[in-house]
Scaffold this active site. Structure first.
Site, mmCIF file in Angstrom:
data_model
loop_
_atom_site.group_PDB
_atom_site.id
_atom_site.type_symbol
_atom_site.label_atom_id
_atom_site.label_comp_id
_atom_site.label_asym_id
_atom_site.label_seq_id
_atom_site.Cartn_x
_atom_site.Cartn_y
_atom_site.Cartn_z
ATOM 1 N N GLU A 224 -4.144 4.427 3.683
ATOM 2 C CA GLU A 224 -3.302 3.585 2.829
ATOM 3 C C GLU A 224 -4.104 3.126 1.621
ATOM 4 O O GLU A 224 -5.272 2.753 1.758
ATOM 5 C CB GLU A 224 -2.809 2.357 3.606
ATOM 6 C CG GLU A 224 -1.970 2.699 4.832
ATOM 7 C CD GLU A 224 -1.530 1.456 5.571
ATOM 8 O OE1 GLU A 224 -0.847 0.623 4.953
ATOM 9 O OE2 GLU A 224 -1.893 1.312 6.749
ATOM 10 N N ASN B 193 1.269 4.529 1.761
ATOM 11 C CA ASN B 193 0.909 5.133 3.041
ATOM 12 C C ASN B 193 0.978 6.656 2.859
ATOM 13 O O ASN B 193 2.057 7.215 2.694
ATOM 14 C CB ASN B 193 1.906 4.653 4.106
ATOM 15 C CG ASN B 193 1.510 5.073 5.505
ATOM 16 O OD1 ASN B 193 0.718 5.988 5.679
ATOM 17 N ND2 ASN B 193 2.067 4.411 6.498
ATOM 18 N N THR C 43 0.826 -1.210 0.000
ATOM 19 C CA THR C 43 0.000 0.000 0.000
ATOM 20 C C THR C 43 0.857 1.255 0.000
ATOM 21 O O THR C 43 1.980 1.256 0.498
ATOM 22 C CB THR C 43 -0.919 0.035 1.236
ATOM 23 O OG1 THR C 43 -0.107 -0.011 2.428
ATOM 24 C CG2 THR C 43 -1.903 -1.120 1.236
#
Length: 312
Positions: free
Chosen positions: A254, A208, A206
């Site tokens: 995220e 962030n 992901t």
């Protein structure tokens, strides 16, 4: 104001915070642009930084639906020629309505017309009204046009569209309702920073996103939407919250770019657009159960974004 060109001619002006540039705002700004084209002069939006409430009542800065650069982009799409961001200081807040008109609208922007909503207030203690603005227009050679900005729909149970209602819906996780008011999905922006890398370990890396100050962030949960980086818009599964599976305490945003491999987004300024709420945050009995749920989330997000794009 000192950055306004010395040879600036007449213009059509509208004034306001215009946070989110929602569909009600679009009516006023759109009419200002229309009037400017009729008169053959530029359309100017005057707005403030920080939000006036933070200066008048410190600590009350509302969550922002859009940072100033995003508002300027949205206003440009509506045909606005220039945006004047006035530093809202304690001293500026003490300007009387008459002084505000003379110093900003008359001396600097040479207003030919001013377009506002019916409840527009300005000057010290918000004492200036649309009627007063109109009254002084006769003296200073500008006209005033009032546009009804109160659009309604299903969002908020039929309440008139407003930035306040939009913020509430975002905070509740009702990003579908917020999108109806905004006329587009709610967006959160920021720089991609290194997190705990758990998504990468689980097979779902992901981005962030370190969000900008005072950003209006949706309620904790999983959402379908898009991640835009370097001009590329990618379907995404978005997680907002503290990551309860790993006993996290810091709230994060995220985004997993669906079906994308090998993306390196660290250090990039990205945008995350929220299309639909998928589910709330929860702690699963095992990592296997978590992975199964993530798989379901990604499938749902893929379907939702695909259907939206197909219908657009």
């Amino acid at each position: 104001m000192e950055e306004i060109p010395q040879d600036w001619g007449r213009s059509v002006v509208t004034i306001g915070s215009y946070d989110g540039v929602h569909r009600g705002h679009q009516l006023i700004i759109g009419r200002a642009v229309e009037r400017a084209r009729e008169l053959g002069v530029p359309a100017v939006v005057v707005t403030f930084d920080p939000h006036p409430s933070e200066v008048v009542r410190p600590g009350s800065h509302p969550p922002l639906l859009a940072p100033h650069h995003r508002r300027a982009e949205l206003m440009a799409e509506l045909g606005v020629d220039a945006v004047l961001i006035l530093p809202f200081t304690a001293e500026f807040s003490k300007l009387s309505p008459a002084d505000f008109i003379v110093k900003v609208l008359v001396d600097k922007l040479h207003a030919r017309a001013v377009v506002e909503g019916p409840n527009f207030r300005f000057g010290h203690r918000a004492a200036g009204t649309v009627d007063y603005l109109t009254e002084l227009g006769a003296t200073y050679d500008y006209e005033v046009e009032v546009v009804d900005l109160y659009v309604t729909g299903e969002a908020g149970g039929g309440q008139p569209f407003s930035s306040t209602l939009t913020r509430r819906l975002v905070a509740e996780g009702d990003v579908t309702g917020a999108a109806e008011i905004l006329g587009r999905p709610h967006r959160v922006e920021g720089v991609v920073v290194r997190g705990a890398q758990r998504g990468r370990e689980l097979g779902y890396p992901t981005a962030n996103v370190e969000t900008l100050p005072h950003t209006a962030i949706p309620a904790d949960g999983v959402y379908a939407g898009w991640l835009t980086a370097d001009g590329e818009r990618m379907p995404a599964a978005i997680s907002v919250g503290t990551n309860p599976q790993f006993d996290g305490t810091e709230r994060t945003v995220e985004a997993y770019a669906i079906d994308r491999v090998g993306l390196d987004l660290y250090g990039l300024h990205v945008a995350v657009d929220f299309l639909a709420y998928v589910r709330g945050q929860r702690k699963f009995a095992s990592i296997e159960a978590l992975l199964e749920a993530i798989g379901d989330d990604v499938k749902r997000c893929r379907d939702l974004t695909g259907a939206y794009d197909a219908a657009s």
